[in-house]
Motif scaffolding. Structure first.
Motif, PDB file in Angstrom:
ATOM      1  N   ILE A   1      90.331  50.232  21.843  1.00  8.06           N
ATOM      2  CA  ILE A   1      89.574  50.605  23.050  1.00  8.06           C
ATOM      3  C   ILE A   1      90.289  50.092  24.305  1.00  8.06           C
ATOM      4  N   LEU A   2      90.796  48.869  24.233  1.00 11.05           N
ATOM      5  CA  LEU A   2      91.499  48.311  25.391  1.00 11.05           C
ATOM      6  C   LEU A   2      92.772  49.098  25.690  1.00 11.05           C
TER       7      LEU A   2
ATOM      8  N   ILE B   1      93.158  52.238  25.066  1.00  9.33           N
ATOM      9  CA  ILE B   1      92.699  53.499  25.656  1.00  9.33           C
ATOM     10  C   ILE B   1      92.378  53.314  27.138  1.00  9.33           C
ATOM     11  N   ILE B   2      91.686  52.217  27.451  1.00  9.65           N
ATOM     12  CA  ILE B   2      91.341  51.958  28.862  1.00  9.65           C
ATOM     13  C   ILE B   2      92.622  51.740  29.682  1.00  9.65           C
TER      14      ILE B   2
ATOM     15  N   ALA C   1      94.239  55.018  30.293  1.00 12.81           N
ATOM     16  CA  ALA C   1      93.457  55.767  31.282  1.00 12.81           C
ATOM     17  C   ALA C   1      93.758  55.268  32.696  1.00 12.81           C
ATOM     18  N   TYR C   2      93.788  53.931  32.856  1.00  7.93           N
ATOM     19  CA  TYR C   2      94.057  53.384  34.191  1.00  7.93           C
ATOM     20  C   TYR C   2      95.463  53.733  34.667  1.00  7.93           C
TER      21      TYR C   2
ATOM     22  N   ALA D   1      97.873  61.599  29.526  1.00 12.44           N
ATOM     23  CA  ALA D   1      96.976  60.451  29.290  1.00 12.44           C
ATOM     24  C   ALA D   1      95.828  60.851  28.365  1.00 12.44           C
TER      25      ALA D   1
ATOM     26  N   ILE E   1      95.034  59.312  24.678  1.00 13.86           N
ATOM     27  CA  ILE E   1      93.723  58.710  24.397  1.00 13.86           C
ATOM     28  C   ILE E   1      93.127  59.317  23.123  1.00 13.86           C
TER      29      ILE E   1
ATOM     30  N   SER F   1      92.302  57.434  19.557  1.00 16.23           N
ATOM     31  CA  SER F   1      90.937  57.366  18.995  1.00 16.23           C
ATOM     32  C   SER F   1      90.800  58.131  17.675  1.00 16.23           C
TER      33      SER F   1
ATOM     34  N   LEU G   1      85.670  51.395  32.885  1.00 14.12           N
ATOM     35  CA  LEU G   1      86.253  52.738  32.760  1.00 14.12           C
ATOM     36  C   LEU G   1      86.712  53.266  34.115  1.00 14.12           C
ATOM     37  N   PRO G   2      87.848  53.940  34.127  1.00  3.87           N
ATOM     38  CA  PRO G   2      88.336  54.487  35.398  1.00  3.87           C
ATOM     39  C   PRO G   2      87.559  55.735  35.813  1.00  3.87           C
TER      40      PRO G   2
ATOM     41  N   ILE H   1      89.822  61.548  33.470  1.00  4.41           N
ATOM     42  CA  ILE H   1      90.075  60.914  32.160  1.00  4.41           C
ATOM     43  C   ILE H   1      88.811  60.201  31.647  1.00  4.41           C
TER      44      ILE H   1
ATOM     45  N   VAL I   1      87.629  58.631  27.704  1.00  7.73           N
ATOM     46  CA  VAL I   1      87.492  57.199  27.391  1.00  7.73           C
ATOM     47  C   VAL I   1      86.061  56.914  26.910  1.00  7.73           C
TER      48      VAL I   1
ATOM     49  N   ALA J   1      85.784  57.777  23.302  1.00 11.31           N
ATOM     50  CA  ALA J   1      86.383  56.748  22.433  1.00 11.31           C
ATOM     51  C   ALA J   1      85.468  55.525  22.332  1.00 11.31           C
TER      52      ALA J   1
ATOM     53  N   MET K   1      82.603  56.238  20.061  1.00 13.11           N
ATOM     54  CA  MET K   1      82.977  56.125  18.635  1.00 13.11           C
ATOM     55  C   MET K   1      83.071  54.666  18.204  1.00 13.11           C
TER      56      MET K   1
END
Lengths: 128, 194
Positions: free
Chosen positions: A71-72, A74-75, A78-79, A104, A108, A112, B25-26, B30, B34, B37, B40
């Motif tokens: 998850i980290l 993925i974040i 995303a950033y 991106a 992601i 996942s 979260l951004p 996107i 996120v 994910a 999940m």
């Protein structure tokens, strides 16, 4: 007061960007990227503290750290994607920005996928 | 009851954790990906203890994600691995030692005055040569002069003088040292029969 430092830096950068956009647009993009990197590095220590706290929480909840790490990641993706896309949009390159966002999103989804597959297979197994 | 208590506690922690993650979260296009994910992550974190409780006899994929090897077992595996590694290193060192001994014998026998060579090599734990002990059998064929000036080799070796032995020893040390990058203190040369 770190927020004061960030605001001060942001204001100075904004004024410089306004001037540079008229005179030298290329330098404006460079300044924008530099500002992003500086803010990112400035916040690195705080981010480390947040991640450490999350690690501690997952350990206490007896959740496998693999989940949180994914998850980290993925974040993080995303950033970074958002930052890069914003820089590209600032430079007027909307097409490139869209491609960065697309990349991106794909990354992601790929990250996942293992979690999704595990859930789905378990569901299938239960239905048998 | 204890298990149920643990599950409820863990689910609470998971909810707090994911709410916290949600804040991170951004913004932008996107974000939904996120969130998917993270969703999940919540499902798997909640599903894990529940499925383990209800279907403990089944081997579910979700449980595999939560698999944590026992520490004692992992230590045993590491010990076994180290033992195997040690054995491999020892075998390699032995092979290298034998080959090196053969090479040193072949090189030393080329020195004039040397007839037979037996070398013993000591290799350290790091795989480097510690000492080389060389046992030389030296001698020069005895030459008998016939009347008409023809030299005849009798086949018997005559003994070398101390000076000649010293020269041979220096030559062997120098050649072996240069060949294998050894210092003179690492090479010991002895002559058979003193």
């Amino acid at each position: 007061m770190e927020i004061a430092q960030v605001i001060g830096l942001a204001l100075v950068t904004t004024i410089l960007l306004l001037i540079l956009r008229q005179e030298k647009p290329v330098m404006a993009v460079v300044l924008s990227i530099t500002f992003s990197i500086v803010i990112f590095l400035f916040m690195m220590g705080k981010m480390a503290a947040i991640i450490a706290l999350m690690q501690e929480l997952t350990r206490r909840a007896q959740i496998n750290y693999f989940f949180l790490a994914t998850i980290l990641k993925i974040i993080g993706v995303a950033y970074l994607g958002e930052f890069a896309a914003a820089i590209c949009q600032d430079a007027g390159e909307h097409a490139v920005a869209k491609k960065v966002e697309f990349a991106a999103k794909i990354i992601i989804v790929v990250l996942s996928l293992p979690i999704m597959v595990a859930i789905l297979e378990s569901m299938m197994e239960l239905m048998v | 009851m204890q298990l149920l208590h643990e599950i409820v506690r863990n689910v609470l922690v998971i909810i707090i954790l994911t709410s916290f993650l949600e804040l991170l979260l951004p913004e932008g296009g996107i974000r939904p990906f996120v969130r998917f994910a993270v969703g999940m992550f919540i499902i798997i974190a909640v599903l894990n203890p529940v499925l383990s409780l209800l279907f403990s006899e089944r081997e579910l994929k979700v449980n595999l994600w939560d698999y944590q090897p026992e520490e004692s077992k992992s230590e045993e595996i590491i010990d076994n691995g180290q033992q195997i590694q040690q054995e491999i290193i020892e075998q390699h060192n032995e092979i290298a030692r034998e080959k090196l001994q053969g090479q040193i014998d072949a090189v030393a026998v080329l020195v004039q005055g040397v007839e037979e060579v037996k070398s013993e090599i000591e290799i350290g734990q790091d795989g480097k040569v510690q000492t080389v002990n060389i046992l030389l059998q030296s001698g020069r064929p005895e030459v008998k002069k016939a009347k008409d000036g023809i030299e005849v080799f009798s086949g018997e070796d005559s003994k070398l003088s101390r000076e000649e032995m010293k020269v041979i020893e220096d030559k062997v040390i120098s050649i072996i040292g240069n060949f294998y990058g050894l210092s003179t203190s690492q090479i010991k040369v002895e002559f058979e029969g003193g």
